[in-house]
Write a protein that holds these residues in place. Structure first.
Motif, mmCIF file in Angstrom:
data_model
loop_
_atom_site.group_PDB
_atom_site.id
_atom_site.type_symbol
_atom_site.label_atom_id
_atom_site.label_comp_id
_atom_site.label_asym_id
_atom_site.label_seq_id
_atom_site.Cartn_x
_atom_site.Cartn_y
_atom_site.Cartn_z
ATOM 1 N N LEU A 343 0.824 -1.197 0.000
ATOM 2 C CA LEU A 343 0.000 0.000 0.000
ATOM 3 C C LEU A 343 0.868 1.259 0.000
ATOM 4 N N PHE A 344 1.917 1.247 0.817
ATOM 5 C CA PHE A 344 2.832 2.374 0.841
ATOM 6 C C PHE A 344 3.538 2.540 -0.502
ATOM 7 N N GLU A 345 3.852 1.420 -1.120
ATOM 8 C CA GLU A 345 4.504 1.481 -2.430
ATOM 9 C C GLU A 345 3.581 2.132 -3.457
ATOM 10 N N SER A 346 2.310 1.781 -3.425
ATOM 11 C CA SER A 346 1.342 2.363 -4.347
ATOM 12 C C SER A 346 1.178 3.864 -4.098
ATOM 13 N N VAL A 347 1.100 4.251 -2.818
ATOM 14 C CA VAL A 347 0.960 5.672 -2.473
ATOM 15 C C VAL A 347 2.205 6.452 -2.893
ATOM 16 N N PHE A 348 3.371 5.843 -2.687
ATOM 17 C CA PHE A 348 4.620 6.495 -3.073
ATOM 18 C C PHE A 348 4.662 6.761 -4.575
ATOM 19 N N LEU A 349 4.275 5.770 -5.370
ATOM 20 C CA LEU A 349 4.279 5.949 -6.824
ATOM 21 C C LEU A 349 3.279 7.025 -7.244
ATOM 22 N N SER A 350 2.104 7.033 -6.617
ATOM 23 C CA SER A 350 1.099 8.032 -6.953
ATOM 24 C C SER A 350 1.552 9.428 -6.557
ATOM 25 N N LEU A 351 2.176 9.544 -5.369
ATOM 26 C CA LEU A 351 2.696 10.843 -4.940
ATOM 27 C C LEU A 351 3.797 11.330 -5.873
#
Length: 415
Positions: A343-351
């Motif tokens: 989930l953090f990886e997905s948020v990081f990519l989106s950010l």
């Protein structure tokens, strides 16, 4: 401590995925970048435009009620000829209001005439605005004088030929020296320059502002032009007090006094309009709300595409790291650890994609603009990053749940 390690590992996996599949990641993040760029650029333009519009309309003042013949908005089915038959506010009414009003911090009357030519020697300034104002006008609307002074009460009462001019008029008529004490001619009359108004700059409407203006005492203006009930129109302005929220007390008292001054009977309709700056700002706000909604719609489609792109990256990432997930779970990693990792990886990519979009908007604000200054506000930056984070969470939640629910034995055996 475990959460810091979780975040560090998530960022490391995200960065490895970014480097290992650079082209795929860039294409997937492109949707988020375009979406955030579209939304934040629209919001930045709207905020900048609204700020410039409000600055351009600052001449109407704040906490002010204007008594005029015509309303600023025609609501309902009121026949226009009834407005036409109304008398203009007069100096006599102004004097009575000034003497009797108790809920105001200042009362002024003013009138103006456009299309004037200001002349001095061989220099002339065409299409200037000549404005007649009473002595207390600065209590209602700011008159920022940068050189010289304002009228004295004696000059105003005696209808002296003194004038305060705008920066553009001053520089055109007196390019090589101070205009103070010099004479100029306007409306067939000679005036002595006693002050220069601070430079205001161009406004977004291209409307005349104080730079193109000359201000003279209202009594002098009345001698030059036919100002009265059936002549050139005047406006009575009343400044509200800080302890009168909504200016309701001022509005009610002004309405009652004006009806009394004009001798209206209880059943008679008002034959005057009380206009407030809120009428204009509300209309402007409604327009910008529509523009902002259009920005959300345009950017929303691009963000939707970007969200699917990030979800695709996360599904591929789960598939590629199934064996690693099995090893982590066999060594005691909890389901929430795996869940938050992806989930953090997905948020990081989106950010990351949203940050690039915000950076592009910021670069656009660096382009010099003559008519309108564009500024990227902190609020819009937070909005862009917040939307990016939400998109990242929504895009990564399903792949993260699938990864956290994998059976460790089956996951380790996968290739």
């Amino acid at each position: 401590m475990i959460y810091l390690r979780l975040i560090a590992e998530s960022f490391r996996f995200a960065w490895q995925a970014l480097r290992a599949n650079l082209l795929r990641t860039i294409l997937s993040l492109l949707g988020v970048t375009i979406g955030i760029f579209a939304i934040i650029s629209v919001f930045t333009l709207v905020d900048s435009l609204e700020r410039n519009v409000r600055d351009s309309m600052s001449f109407i003042g704040e906490k002010v009620i204007y008594v005029q013949k015509w309303p600023w908005s025609f609501g309902g089915s009121y026949p226009w000829w009834k407005y036409f038959q109304r008398p203009e506010p007069t100096e006599r009414e102004f004097r009575q209001l000034e003497r009797r009003i108790t809920t105001s911090n200042g009362v002024a009357i003013f009138s103006s005439k456009g299309g004037n030519t200001f002349k001095h020697s061989n220099n002339s300034y065409s299409d200037g605005n000549l404005m007649g104002i009473s002595y207390d006008y600065p209590k209602v609307s700011e008159v920022p004088i940068t050189e010289g002074r304002y009228f004295t009460p004696q000059e105003s009462n005696a209808a002296r030929n003194v004038i305060v001019i705008g920066d553009e008029v001053a520089k055109t008529l007196f390019p090589y020296g101070s205009p103070l004490g010099q004479t100029l001619k306007v409306g067939g009359q000679k005036f002595t320059v006693i002050g220069v108004i601070e430079k205001q700059g161009e406004n977004i409407f291209g409307m005349p502002n104080m730079d193109q203006m000359g201000m003279i005492p209202y009594s002098t203006f009345s001698k030059m032009y036919d100002v009265g009930p059936n002549g050139m129109g005047s406006t009575i302005a009343l400044k509200g007090r800080d302890d009168d929220p909504g200016l309701l007390e001022l509005e009610y008292e002004t309405q009652g006094l004006m009806r009394n001054i004009r001798g209206l009977r209880p059943r008679d309709e008002d034959n005057f309009a009380m206009n407030r700056p809120e009428m204009a700002t509300e209309a402007i706000g409604s327009f910008f709300d529509v523009v902002g909604l259009a920005g959300w719609v345009i950017g929303g489609f691009a963000i939707l595409v970007g969200g699917f792109g990030i979800a695709n990256i996360m599904f591929v990432s789960v598939k590629e790291r199934t064996n690693i997930i099995g090893i982590q779970k066999s060594l005691g990693a909890k389901n929430y650890f795996i869940l938050f990792q992806f989930l953090f990886e997905s948020v990081f990519l989106s950010l990351l994609g949203g940050g690039i979009g915000i950076l592009l908007v910021f670069l656009l604000t660096l382009i010099p603009q003559d008519m309108m200054k564009i500024t990227l506000s902190v609020g819009n930056i937070i909005l862009g990053l917040g939307v990016s984070a939400v998109i990242g969470m929504l895009s990564g939640i399903i792949p993260a749940v699938l990864a956290s629910n994998l059976d460790p034995v089956i996951a380790i055996r996968s290739k």
